[in-house]
Design a protein around this motif. Structure first.
Motif, PDB file in Angstrom:
ATOM      1  N   UNK A  21     -10.740  16.283   2.910  1.00  0.00           N
ATOM      2  CA  UNK A  21      -9.328  16.325   2.689  1.00  0.00           C
ATOM      3  C   UNK A  21      -8.823  14.917   2.482  1.00  0.00           C
ATOM      4  N   UNK A  22      -9.287  14.004   3.340  1.00  0.00           N
ATOM      5  CA  UNK A  22      -8.759  12.795   3.054  1.00  0.00           C
ATOM      6  C   UNK A  22      -9.056  11.999   1.641  1.00  0.00           C
ATOM      7  N   UNK A  23     -10.379  12.332   1.216  1.00  0.00           N
ATOM      8  CA  UNK A  23     -10.702  11.683  -0.100  1.00  0.00           C
ATOM      9  C   UNK A  23      -9.796  12.375  -1.062  1.00  0.00           C
ATOM     10  N   UNK A  24      -9.431  13.507  -0.936  1.00  0.00           N
ATOM     11  CA  UNK A  24      -8.355  14.236  -1.827  1.00  0.00           C
ATOM     12  C   UNK A  24      -7.121  13.646  -2.138  1.00  0.00           C
ATOM     13  N   UNK A  25      -6.577  13.083  -0.991  1.00  0.00           N
ATOM     14  CA  UNK A  25      -5.358  12.292  -0.898  1.00  0.00           C
ATOM     15  C   UNK A  25      -5.529  11.195  -1.596  1.00  0.00           C
ATOM     16  N   UNK A  26      -6.736  10.407  -1.436  1.00  0.00           N
ATOM     17  CA  UNK A  26      -6.789   9.151  -1.959  1.00  0.00           C
ATOM     18  C   UNK A  26      -6.940   9.156  -3.448  1.00  0.00           C
TER      19      UNK A  26
ATOM     20  N   UNK B  71       4.930   4.019   3.333  1.00  0.00           N
ATOM     21  CA  UNK B  71       3.527   4.497   3.056  1.00  0.00           C
ATOM     22  C   UNK B  71       3.331   5.720   3.714  1.00  0.00           C
ATOM     23  N   UNK B  72       2.243   6.556   2.995  1.00  0.00           N
ATOM     24  CA  UNK B  72       1.758   7.613   3.734  1.00  0.00           C
ATOM     25  C   UNK B  72       0.647   7.211   4.435  1.00  0.00           C
ATOM     26  N   UNK B  73       0.562   7.990   5.881  1.00  0.00           N
ATOM     27  CA  UNK B  73      -0.402   7.698   6.656  1.00  0.00           C
ATOM     28  C   UNK B  73      -1.405   9.000   6.707  1.00  0.00           C
TER      29      UNK B  73
ATOM     30  N   UNK C  60       0.842  -1.113  -0.026  1.00  0.00           N
ATOM     31  CA  UNK C  60       0.114  -0.141  -0.040  1.00  0.00           C
ATOM     32  C   UNK C  60       0.683   1.137   0.072  1.00  0.00           C
ATOM     33  N   UNK C  61       0.599   2.110  -1.010  1.00  0.00           N
ATOM     34  CA  UNK C  61       1.159   3.662  -0.865  1.00  0.00           C
ATOM     35  C   UNK C  61       0.614   4.339   0.204  1.00  0.00           C
ATOM     36  N   UNK C  62      -0.804   4.360   0.268  1.00  0.00           N
ATOM     37  CA  UNK C  62      -1.426   4.891   1.399  1.00  0.00           C
ATOM     38  C   UNK C  62      -2.211   4.407   2.195  1.00  0.00           C
ATOM     39  N   UNK C  63      -2.172   4.411   3.472  1.00  0.00           N
ATOM     40  CA  UNK C  63      -3.022   3.757   4.589  1.00  0.00           C
ATOM     41  C   UNK C  63      -3.892   5.022   5.240  1.00  0.00           C
TER      42      UNK C  63
END
Length: 414
Positions: free
Chosen positions: A50-55, A40-42, A21-24
């Protein structure tokens, strides 16, 4: 691909799902409980956007994303937001045990007949009214809408023999608690942030019957029941023709609170409860109070009965969505005005005396309602000797209704 993993209610999941995973993304406690893949970024879930934007950024680069959520993330959970943003085809959902299922399991109860309502980020009123109306309810809580607030609201108006079961930290062997309390006891406690779900139960009816369709009981096959379906005194009951139109204008439904003021036999109150609403019947006569309770029991519905005279008897009640007012004494304008100032949606008034109509209408319009009405006159088929039939006229009744314009619906007293 976005992998959504349900955690935290006692069902183990394969931590290998995190590999690559690259993002968790997840709540702080979910992230603190796992070892992230190297590099992995957390992202700690707070505000969702904001979280959906990172996803979205990681998905756009073809990187793998893992989202950790509580229980079953497709049950009032993050799956809806992810599917709306990225499409269901990009999701690999691996559900855990929902907090609702886990809480009922701890009690050894089935829950196919339970009503589940979320108060997380929503108005608590709907959850409170569902708890008043149904014998088995699971409430998903949130900040400002937890056991204390739910208990305080239920304690304000009699809600039958309800008990609250507060389930906290489900799935954590060291911290899990499942406690039975009365609504008043729940209101006095600081429950902290670990509450998973609150069950509101009438324990005498907690088992229920065998179900074919899960969720709330089916609505009634009909309404505007014949007067003979209710105990009443000297035909002092809202006739079924009047009741039919009153119910259409009231629009009672699950999650609503309806007042029946000057309830008499409680026929309107009972019918609103049969249609799913939480109901408070206000009646000044002691024998009327007992008659209302008997009619509610006969039809298998829950409603609260307040013995008192309106408008004074209304002061301690929660604001209603809709109000039905029967009778027509000298105090009618004051009663209509008091109800109209607090009703969120509709007030319906049944008046037999012509002289009372203008004052009732003025009270509705003075409160900002759009008012309409009709004179109902009906003739029923009645048998005569010799196997013939005549038409028997019923007493005429004025039915007035006021509807609060949408622009002012948020201005009601809280």
């Amino acid at each position: 691909m976005i992998t959504v993993v349900g955690t935290g209610t006692g069902a183990a999941y394969d931590t290998r799902v995190l590999r690559g995973a690259g993002l968790v993304v997840g709540g702080r406690r979910h992230l603190d409980a796992v070892r992230l893949p190297e590099g992995a970024e957390r992202v700690v879930l707070g505000p969702l956007e904001p979280a959906l934007g990172v996803v979205e950024r990681y998905v756009g680069k073809g990187r793998r994303v893992v989202v950790l959520a509580s229980g079953d993330p497709g049950f009032f959970g993050i799956v809806r937001a992810l599917a709306e943003r990225f499409g269901p085809g990009r999701l690999d959902v691996r559900p855990g045990v929902s907090s609702v299922a886990a809480a009922f399991a701890r009690l050894g109860l089935p829950w196919d007949d339970a009503v589940v309502v979320s108060a997380h980020g929503r108005d608590l009123r709907t959850a409170v009214n569902v708890c008043r109306a149904r014998p088995k309810v699971a409430v998903l809580t949130g900040p400002g809408a937890g056991p204390a607030e739910l208990g305080a609201a239920l304690a304000r108006t009699p809600s039958g023999d309800r008990v609250l079961v507060v389930a906290s930290a489900l799935g954590d062997p060291a911290r899990e608690r499942v406690e039975r309390v009365t609504p008043a006891q729940a209101a006095e406690r600081d429950w902290g942030a670990g509450v998973s779900v609150v069950l509101c139960l009438d324990e005498a009816r907690a088992l229920g019957g065998v179900r074919t369709v899960a969720g709330p009981v089916d609505g009634p096959a009909g309404w505007a029941l014949d007067e003979g379906a209710f105990a009443h005194r000297d035909s002092m009951i809202t006739k079924f023709e009047v009741r039919a139109l009153a119910l259409a204008r009231l629009g009672p439904r699950l999650g609503d609170l309806v007042w029946d003021v000057g309830a008499g036999s409680g026929s309107v109150a009972v019918e609103c409860a049969r249609l799913g609403a939480a109901v408070v019947a206000v009646e000044k006569a002691a024998d009327g109070v007992e008659r209302i309770r008997a009619n509610a029991d006969a039809h298998g519905v829950d409603l609260a009965v307040v013995h008192g005279t309106a408008p004074a008897a209304l002061s301690g009640l929660d604001d209603p969505d809709a109000v039905f007012i029967g009778g027509g004494g000298r105090e009618l304008p004051d009663v209509v005005g008091a109800c109209a100032r607090r009703a969120r949606r509709t007030v319906v008034v049944a008046v037999a005396a012509l002289d009372r109509v203008p004052a009732a209408r003025e009270a509705l319009t003075a409160a900002g309602f759009a008012c309409d009405g009709v004179l109902l006159q009906s003739s029923r088929l009645a048998p005569l000797p010799g196997d013939v039939t005549r038409l028997a006229a019923t007493n005429p009744v004025f039915l007035l209704w006021g509807v609060r314009p949408p622009a002012t619906s948020e201005g009601v007293a809280q």
